[in-house]
Design an enzyme around this catalytic site. Structure first.
Site, PDB file in Angstrom:
ATOM      1  N   CYS A 137       0.836  -1.205   0.000  1.00  0.00           N
ATOM      2  CA  CYS A 137       0.000   0.000   0.000  1.00  0.00           C
ATOM      3  C   CYS A 137       0.878   1.265   0.000  1.00  0.00           C
ATOM      4  O   CYS A 137       1.768   1.409   0.825  1.00  0.00           O
ATOM      5  CB  CYS A 137      -0.925  -0.007   1.215  1.00  0.00           C
ATOM      6  SG  CYS A 137      -1.964   1.460   1.274  1.00  0.00           S
ATOM      7  N   GLY A 189      -6.952  -5.994 -11.117  1.00  0.00           N
ATOM      8  CA  GLY A 189      -7.544  -4.963 -10.268  1.00  0.00           C
ATOM      9  C   GLY A 189      -8.458  -4.053 -11.055  1.00  0.00           C
ATOM     10  O   GLY A 189      -9.622  -4.376 -11.324  1.00  0.00           O
TER      11      GLY A 189
HETATM   12  C1  LIG Z   1      -8.813   2.053  -5.640  1.00  0.00           C
HETATM   13  C2  LIG Z   1      -7.743   1.054  -5.345  1.00  0.00           C
HETATM   14  C3  LIG Z   1      -7.661   0.493  -4.074  1.00  0.00           C
HETATM   15  C4  LIG Z   1      -6.659  -0.437  -3.772  1.00  0.00           C
HETATM   16  N1  LIG Z   1      -6.625  -1.016  -2.532  1.00  0.00           N
HETATM   17  C5  LIG Z   1      -5.714  -1.997  -2.271  1.00  0.00           C
HETATM   18  C6  LIG Z   1      -5.731  -2.707  -1.030  1.00  0.00           C
HETATM   19  O1  LIG Z   1      -6.574  -2.497  -0.150  1.00  0.00           O
HETATM   20  N2  LIG Z   1      -4.773  -3.665  -0.847  1.00  0.00           N
HETATM   21  C7  LIG Z   1      -3.820  -3.958  -1.799  1.00  0.00           C
HETATM   22  O2  LIG Z   1      -2.982  -4.831  -1.592  1.00  0.00           O
HETATM   23  N3  LIG Z   1      -3.799  -3.298  -2.979  1.00  0.00           N
HETATM   24  C8  LIG Z   1      -4.722  -2.355  -3.243  1.00  0.00           C
HETATM   25  N4  LIG Z   1      -4.734  -1.745  -4.466  1.00  0.00           N
HETATM   26  C9  LIG Z   1      -3.769  -2.176  -5.497  1.00  0.00           C
HETATM   27  C10 LIG Z   1      -4.366  -3.291  -6.365  1.00  0.00           C
HETATM   28  O3  LIG Z   1      -4.631  -4.444  -5.609  1.00  0.00           O
HETATM   29  C11 LIG Z   1      -3.419  -3.653  -7.538  1.00  0.00           C
HETATM   30  O4  LIG Z   1      -2.206  -4.093  -6.994  1.00  0.00           O
HETATM   31  C12 LIG Z   1      -3.148  -2.469  -8.464  1.00  0.00           C
HETATM   32  O5  LIG Z   1      -4.342  -1.788  -8.790  1.00  0.00           O
HETATM   33  C13 LIG Z   1      -2.450  -2.933  -9.756  1.00  0.00           C
HETATM   34  O6  LIG Z   1      -3.232  -3.856 -10.477  1.00  0.00           O
HETATM   35  P1  LIG Z   1      -4.116  -3.427 -11.766  1.00  0.00           P
HETATM   36  O7  LIG Z   1      -3.174  -2.789 -12.764  1.00  0.00           O
HETATM   37  O8  LIG Z   1      -4.702  -4.728 -12.268  1.00  0.00           O
HETATM   38  O9  LIG Z   1      -5.149  -2.455 -11.291  1.00  0.00           O
HETATM   39  C14 LIG Z   1      -5.704  -0.794  -4.774  1.00  0.00           C
HETATM   40  C15 LIG Z   1      -5.796  -0.215  -6.047  1.00  0.00           C
HETATM   41  C16 LIG Z   1      -6.796   0.680  -6.343  1.00  0.00           C
HETATM   42  C17 LIG Z   1      -6.871   1.267  -7.729  1.00  0.00           C
END
Ligand SMILES: Cc1cc2nc3c(=O)[nH]c(=O)nc-3n(C[C@H](O)[C@H](O)[C@H](O)COP(=O)(O)O)c2cc1C
Length: 328
Positions: A97, A221
């Site tokens: 995070c 995500g």
């Molecule tokens: C709005 C939002 C909230 C997120 N909250 C968390 C979280 O609570 N815990 C976590 O490990 N990653 C969190 N992430 C990161 C995502 O799990 C992921 O690692 C990141 O979005 C990259 O993947 P993607 O390109 O498929 O979106 C969050 C990302 C976004 C956009």
């Protein structure tokens, strides 16, 4: 034995991946779902609000609770509470995070700069946990501290059953391109399964991500927001070699209606209207006049009116689509 290989994970996303959204994604093929991150400190203090974040739907298959914190003893204590009160398949520890408040407390991605504490946390948590423990990490803290492979190795030696790697540094937040090469380096360094995350948005990118990273599974995500059928399309792609399922605009709105209805019964109409706004803004992405539709949705304050608006929108989109279909 928990088998997480060859699966598609829905990424934890605070503010989005509540039970209702996780249920929806599971119905469309997400194999593994993770709660939004929950504070181990709050759990130990008995916060009812925190516990509310941890409830699963029947449709969810492999379920995980994600915890964050920086005190190994408290984190282990929180896992004792979790396993006595909830049913889940594995614990995930957040070490990725980037939020300033979290980083300042030495939690989340800050742990990537403190491998000895990270190791202690995994050790203590794995010692008390009756379920496997995984860790979600990033490429590193910043460009001067890219350490995902060595860090993942330390986590493995401390008792982690698998790791998820988001191929961006903390400094990048969510910008720039995810580095899949670093995920491959992690894969080469550790024996435990590795989950690839970052910029996987459809079948093509899922296929490339597997090729480049050689990861055991993938995690999606942002591409799932307003687009939960992405899981089904990726699975279809791997089965047939191409994606046949197309989701027409009216179908998107029909799914959004179902989602909103579930949200109402889960959270009450008032809360559902407020929470639906952010999701609906993703569901209408790409639809003609999306900005106007969003604006209208954001001004509606009551569930009946919102449902009526969405029903009318779905009907008018369907009419337009069949008109075009007849011409073609
Ligand atoms: C709005 C939002 C909230 C997120 N909250 C968390 C979280 O609570 N815990 C976590 O490990 N990653 C969190 N992430 C990161 C995502 O799990 C992921 O690692 C990141 O979005 C990259 O993947 P993607 O390109 O498929 O979106 C969050 C990302 C976004 C956009």
């Amino acid at each position: 034995m928990l088998d997480i290989k060859g699966k598609i994970f829905l990424a934890p996303m605070a503010g989005f991946t509540d039970k209702v959204f996780r249920r929806l994604c599971s119905r469309f093929g997400a194999d593994v779902t993770v709660t939004e991150m929950v504070s181990s400190k709050a759990l130990v203090l008995g916060s009812a609000k925190t516990k509310e974040l941890i409830s699963f739907s029947e449709e969810e298959k492999i379920r995980s609770v994600q915890i964050f914190g920086s005190d190994a003893k408290i984190m282990a204590e929180s896992v004792k509470i979790l396993q006595d009160e909830f049913e889940y398949d594995f614990i995930d520890i957040n070490m990725g995070c980037p939020v300033p408040k979290v980083v300042k407390s030495g939690e989340g991605s800050a742990l990537m700069k403190n491998p000895s504490l990270a190791a202690k946390i995994v050790e203590e948590v794995a010692k008390v946990s009756r379920k496997p423990v995984s860790v979600k990490i990033r490429k590193g803290f910043d460009d001067e501290n890219i350490n995902a492979p060595e860090f993942a190795y330390i986590l493995q030696e401390s008792g982690a059953s698998f790791v998820t790697v988001h191929g961006r540094t903390r400094a990048q937040l969510y910008s720039g391109k995810a580095d899949w090469e670093i995920i491959r380096k992690v894969k080469e360094k550790v024996k435990i399964p590795v989950i690839a995350n970052g910029d996987i948005v459809d079948f093509e990118s899922a296929k490339r991500a597997y090729e480049v990273t050689r990861a055991d599974s993938i995690m999606i995500g942002r591409a799932a927001l307003g687009n939960p059928w992405v899981f089904l399309q990726i699975k279809e792609g791997f089965e047939k070699g191409y994606v046949e399922t197309k989701v027409l605009p009216h179908m998107k709105i029909r799914v959004a209606i179902e989602f909103f209805t579930q949200l109402c019964s889960e959270k009450g109409e008032k809360m559902a209207v407020l929470e639906a706004r952010k999701h609906l803004s993703f569901f209408v992405k790409g639809i003609e006049n999306a900005a106007k539709i969003r604006d209208k949705i954001n001004r509606i304050n009551n569930a009946t009116e919102l449902l009526e608006f969405l029903e009318e929108l779905a009907a008018s989109l369907e009419k337009k689509e069949s008109f075009v279909d007849n011409i073609l």
